[in-house]
Write a protein that holds these residues in place. Structure first.
Motif, PDB file in Angstrom:
ATOM      1  N   ARG A 187     -47.176 -13.316 -16.326  1.00 50.07           N
ATOM      2  CA  ARG A 187     -46.488 -13.875 -17.326  1.00 50.07           C
ATOM      3  C   ARG A 187     -45.859 -12.721 -18.288  1.00 50.07           C
ATOM      4  N   ASP A 188     -46.298 -11.656 -18.295  1.00 50.79           N
ATOM      5  CA  ASP A 188     -46.051 -10.557 -19.194  1.00 50.79           C
ATOM      6  C   ASP A 188     -44.545 -10.146 -18.667  1.00 50.79           C
ATOM      7  N   ARG A 189     -43.765 -10.143 -19.698  1.00 52.95           N
ATOM      8  CA  ARG A 189     -42.419  -9.938 -19.472  1.00 52.95           C
ATOM      9  C   ARG A 189     -42.162  -8.512 -18.862  1.00 52.95           C
ATOM     10  N   ARG A 190     -43.041  -7.522 -19.189  1.00 52.64           N
ATOM     11  CA  ARG A 190     -42.887  -6.212 -18.510  1.00 52.64           C
ATOM     12  C   ARG A 190     -43.231  -6.084 -17.117  1.00 52.64           C
TER      13      ARG A 190
ATOM     14  N   LEU B 206     -43.431  -8.811 -15.116  1.00 50.09           N
ATOM     15  CA  LEU B 206     -42.614  -9.837 -14.553  1.00 50.09           C
ATOM     16  C   LEU B 206     -41.292  -8.980 -14.178  1.00 50.09           C
ATOM     17  N   ALA B 207     -40.599  -8.229 -14.710  1.00 48.29           N
ATOM     18  CA  ALA B 207     -39.404  -7.553 -14.420  1.00 48.29           C
ATOM     19  C   ALA B 207     -39.614  -6.660 -13.283  1.00 48.29           C
TER      20      ALA B 207
ATOM     21  N   GLU C 141     -40.427  -8.865  -9.920  1.00 45.71           N
ATOM     22  CA  GLU C 141     -39.172  -9.303  -9.674  1.00 45.71           C
ATOM     23  C   GLU C 141     -38.278  -8.414  -8.657  1.00 45.71           C
TER      24      GLU C 141
ATOM     25  N   ALA D  84     -39.174  -0.606 -16.687  1.00 52.31           N
ATOM     26  CA  ALA D  84     -39.687  -1.798 -17.406  1.00 52.31           C
ATOM     27  C   ALA D  84     -39.870  -1.514 -18.942  1.00 52.31           C
TER      28      ALA D  84
ATOM     29  N   GLU E 182     -53.220  -9.860 -14.853  1.00 51.86           N
ATOM     30  CA  GLU E 182     -52.264 -10.826 -14.983  1.00 51.86           C
ATOM     31  C   GLU E 182     -52.108 -11.793 -13.498  1.00 51.86           C
TER      32      GLU E 182
END
Length: 269
Positions: free
Chosen positions: A157-160, A162-163, A166, A185, A199
């Motif tokens: 879920r952490d945006r960093r 997550l990037a 992906e 990131a 995470e």
């Protein structure tokens, strides 16, 4: 009497007064279905083609000999990674409780495959008692005995992070290191190394190996050789890739190649 036409809309199967219902749907490459959920459990399965399925908790890549069990109410989305012939089933929520409350990948046996296809030859509301009910009960029996495949890509879920995740899923063979990903990131490598187990429950290398396994299963289903897969995923040799594969799954890629190719070549759609 066979149904003349079946709906390809999942909503039409959720309240049919039958324990198990079956839906057929064909899609071209690149179709994405928006996040949604079902009242019933779903066995998301395609006899041909590759699908990528995503929930808030993980990502799965499904070749033809794999299906994803999705409990009722779990929001998910899927994308066709090739032409897909979906032959999926929906299971009444109370009955589906016996199969657990989390998503899991199962091995689809030749018998389970044929049972699903046979149920599609029956009317949606098949007569009770009758052949349709017998097929439905056999499907549930096969599903209960099906082997769970320990492949899942836990999703952060952490945006960093997550990037980063992906980017790895989009390019599983990328030679980039954790330091390279960290620079993209906007975080330190130490931060990413700490975030992965927090995470996803897996360390960085373990998580990447799950991505590699998922990609490998898709390539095996397409007929790629072990050498081709090892090269595509950045392994130094086919033996290095095979060792990782066997360490995690207890079987070699050759085992899956020999077990898949004959049934897939001989099977109809």
């Amino acid at each position: 009497m066979k149904a003349l036409k079946r709906s390809s809309d999942h909503r039409d199967y959720q309240r049919v007064p039958r324990v198990v219902t079956a839906m057929a749907r064909d899609e071209v490459h690149g179709v994405s279905v928006a996040p949604h959920s079902h009242e019933r459990a779903q066995l998301l399965y395609a006899t041909e083609g590759l699908m990528k399925v995503k929930t808030a908790f993980g990502v799965w890549i499904l070749p033809p000999r794999r299906a994803l069990f999705i409990p009722p109410g779990v929001v998910h989305q899927w994308t066709s990674m090739s032409r897909v012939t979906m032959r999926t089933i929906y299971i009444e929520a109370k009955v589906a409780q016996a199969f657990g409350d989390s998503c899991r990948v199962i091995e689809v046996s030749p018998l389970l495959r044929e049972l699903i296809l046979s149920l599609l030859d029956e009317p949606i509301e098949y007569p009770l008692p009758g052949r349709g009910k017998h097929l439905a009960m056999l499907i549930l029996s096969e599903l209960a005995a099906a082997e769970t495949v320990p492949i899942a890509i836990p999703w952060p879920r952490d945006r960093r992070l997550l990037a980063v995740c992906e980017g790895i899923v989009d390019d599983p063979g990328s030679p980039r290191t954790i330091e390279d990903w960290a620079a993209e990131a906007g975080a330190s490598a130490r931060t990413l190394i700490r975030l992965f187990p927090k995470e996803t429950g897996l360390h960085y290398r373990q998580w990447v190996q799950q991505v590699h396994l998922a990609e490998a299963f898709g390539r095996l289903a397409r007929g790629d050789s072990v050498g081709e897969i090892a090269t595509a995923l950045g392994y130094a040799s086919p033996s290095a890739f095979s060792a990782m594969f066997r360490r995690i799954l207890g079987k070699t890629p050759q085992h899956y190649l020999s077990g898949w190719r004959a049934p897939l070549q001989n099977a109809g759609t």
